[in-house]
Scaffold this active site. Structure first.
Site, mmCIF file in Angstrom:
data_model
loop_
_atom_site.group_PDB
_atom_site.id
_atom_site.type_symbol
_atom_site.label_atom_id
_atom_site.label_comp_id
_atom_site.label_asym_id
_atom_site.label_seq_id
_atom_site.Cartn_x
_atom_site.Cartn_y
_atom_site.Cartn_z
ATOM 1 C CE LYS A 88 -4.727 13.924 5.579
ATOM 2 N NZ LYS A 88 -4.978 12.560 5.053
ATOM 3 C CB SER A 163 -4.651 10.479 8.497
ATOM 4 O OG SER A 163 -4.739 10.668 7.087
ATOM 5 C CB SER A 187 -6.734 9.102 5.370
ATOM 6 O OG SER A 187 -5.998 8.337 6.274
HETATM 7 N N1 GLN Z 1 -5.507 4.438 8.788
HETATM 8 C C1 GLN Z 1 -4.636 4.037 7.728
HETATM 9 C C2 GLN Z 1 -3.207 4.086 8.185
HETATM 10 O O1 GLN Z 1 -2.976 4.456 9.295
HETATM 11 C C3 GLN Z 1 -4.874 4.883 6.508
HETATM 12 C C4 GLN Z 1 -4.165 6.163 6.529
HETATM 13 C C5 GLN Z 1 -4.381 6.987 5.287
HETATM 14 O O2 GLN Z 1 -5.224 6.667 4.447
HETATM 15 N N2 GLN Z 1 -3.551 8.005 5.153
HETATM 16 O O3 GLN Z 1 -2.318 3.742 7.461
#
Ligand code: GLN
Length: 494
Positions: A88, A163, A187
């Site tokens: 990532k 994400s 994410s």
């Molecule tokens: N969807 C969640 C957010 O937008 C989690 C994001 C993540 O785990 N980085 O904060």
């Protein structure tokens, strides 16, 4: 609907454990395996956009190093030596750009490797490239990437989740057998569920955050992703462990996750008590997801597990607490992107003051969701609102941790759907932040409590024919339970 899922035959269809066995037995070289995945990326990534950067030269050089060490009779550097990985693009790498999918960091080259990156290199794992994500990991669909969204290999008109949609799409499409994500509020688990892959959020403090670009420091955790539970466990053991460069890193032995995955493969769950969270068994969620979930629970029961309903009343408040705590930490963490120290700088032509340069840079460098969260967080932390918002949210966080603690007095592990629906269409929620936030409902409580969780493939929803994930949640430092139960569930489905 066009699909780009993993081919049935050839090197890109094999698991990481299978590839490692072949490489270590000298049946195939790491170079061949790495090249096969690079070819698969070249073939499919125009449609999927899982990668922001592909480092073919560097990946092949790392593969060659493994091949020559093996040819010289050396023992493999790790159980996964020679098997390539998708990283990532939020972990720093000295030999590739690190952007966090933000224009703010376009062209940025980190002067050091993240600890996770270093451990991957030391394990002899070639890094194929850097995968797409929502900008600074804020989002649930990769549509907040400044460089365009990732598409789901099961249906390119749909999201691969976020994400970490890039890593999960890469795994599902056979572009990589291994991947790394980060999970601040889901994410890793959420994109895994939407792409029929496995994703694990390890216990907070067990995987170093050094060199992981911070979103919300009290929640962020790197973790392993793959197509099988065993592969995920093998990668978990590569990246976990104490790190003196991360102040929140815990000095404890890594849970025996590989042994647990192997044990679970027998499929026997007798004696295991699985808590079924009342708050996550709702009317109104996608019927195909819920019927899949109920079938998954029946399967666990058939494998010997005892199901116990548990009540976690404060999980209903997790969304509100998370979307206050996270922006507060974001407003502080992202202050460092000021146009002075890293990446982008706008208006540096001598006609603007330093303050103006900072303002221009931040206005142009950040996307709308990142700005929204910085503004929300700054507001919630301001004098007069701090107690009402931030402190109140921290209290809810404690209540959620207490709900978990009470549940684990009754059961060994908790189960829930990973997401309330299967993959949604790109564009469907892009203009509606609250709808997007709501999609995180099932994954957020775990991060707020700092515990560990996994999403494991649970087949396909009968109403959409798209992948569904079963979420497992275990107490802090009991990551091995996820692997034991996850591997048993996987074996039971086969
Ligand atoms: N969807 C969640 C957010 O937008 C989690 C994001 C993540 O785990 N980085 O904060």
């Amino acid at each position: 609907m066009t699909t780009y899922i993993k081919p049935e035959e050839g090197l890109t269809s094999l698991s990481a454990a299978e590839l490692a066995a072949k490489i270590h037995a000298g049946e195939v070289s790491s170079r061949e395996v790495t090249q096969a995945h690079l070819d698969r990326i070249a073939e499919t990534d125009e449609a999927l956009h899982a990668f922001l950067h592909v480092g073919a030269t560097e990946a092949l050089a790392a593969a060659d190093a493994v091949d020559s060490a093996l040819a010289a009779g050396e023992k493999p550097a790790s159980a996964l030596a020679g098997v390539p990985l998708a990283l990532k693009d939020i972990f720093t790498t000295t030999d590739a750009p690190t952007t966090a999918a933000s224009k703010m960091l376009e062209g940025y080259r980190a002067p050091y490797d993240a600890t996770v990156t270093r451990k991957i290199r030391e394990a002899g794992i070639p890094i194929l490239g850097k995968t797409n994500l929502d900008e600074f990991a804020m989002g649930s669909s990769t549509e907040n990437s400044a460089f365009g969204p990732t598409h789901n290999p099961y249906d390119v008109e749909r999201t691969a989740g976020g994400s970490g949609g890039g890593t999960s799409a890469a795994l599902a499409a056979g572009q990589a057998p291994l991947g790394i994500g980060t999970d601040t509020g889901g994410s890793i688990r959420q994109p895994a569920a939407l792409t029929n892959t496995v994703g694990v959020k390890p216990t907070y403090g067990t995987v170093s955050r050094y060199g992981l670009i911070a979103c919300a420091s009290s929640l962020d955790q790197g973790g392993p992703c793959a197509r099988t539970v065993l592969d995920t466990a093998l990668l978990h053991e590569v990246i976990a462990g104490h790190d003196r460069f991360d102040a929140t890193s815990v000095d404890k032995p890594v849970a025996p996750v590989v042994a647990a995955a192997r044990e679970g493969a027998s499929g026997d769950l007798s004696g295991v008590k699985v808590g079924v969270i009342k708050q996550f068994d709702r009317e109104g969620w996608q019927p195909g997801v819920m019927s899949n979930y109920h079938a998954a629970l029946r399967q666990l029961e058939e494998q010997g597990a005892q199901l116990v309903e548990v009540d976690c009343p404060h999980f209903d408040d997790a969304l509100n607490a998370y979307y206050l705590i996270l922006p507060c930490e974001v407003s502080s963490n992202l202050a460092r992107f000021d146009g002075m120290r890293y990446g982008k700088r706008v208006g540096d032509d001598g006609s603007h003051s330093a303050n103006e340069v900072m303002a221009l840079t931040r206005a142009e460098g950040f996307g709308p969701e990142v700005k929204r969260r910085i503004i929300l967080g700054t507001y919630a932390l301001s004098v007069g609102y701090y107690d009402a918002y931030y402190l109140q949210a921290q209290r809810v966080r404690t209540l959620i941790a207490q709900d978990f603690a009470r549940a684990y007095e009754q059961v060994d592990i908790l189960a829930a759907p990973t997401t309330p629906t299967t993959a949604f269409k790109l564009g469907e929620k892009a203009e509606d932040p609250l709808a997007m936030y709501n999609f995180d409902l099932c994954t957020l409580p775990l991060n707020l409590a700092g515990l560990c969780g996994m999403s494991v493939p649970s087949g396909f929803a009968e109403d959409t024919n798209l992948p569904v994930g079963l979420q497992l949640m275990a107490p802090a430092f009991a990551d091995d339970r996820l692997y034991r139960v996850g591997a048993a569930f996987e074996a039971g489905r086969a």
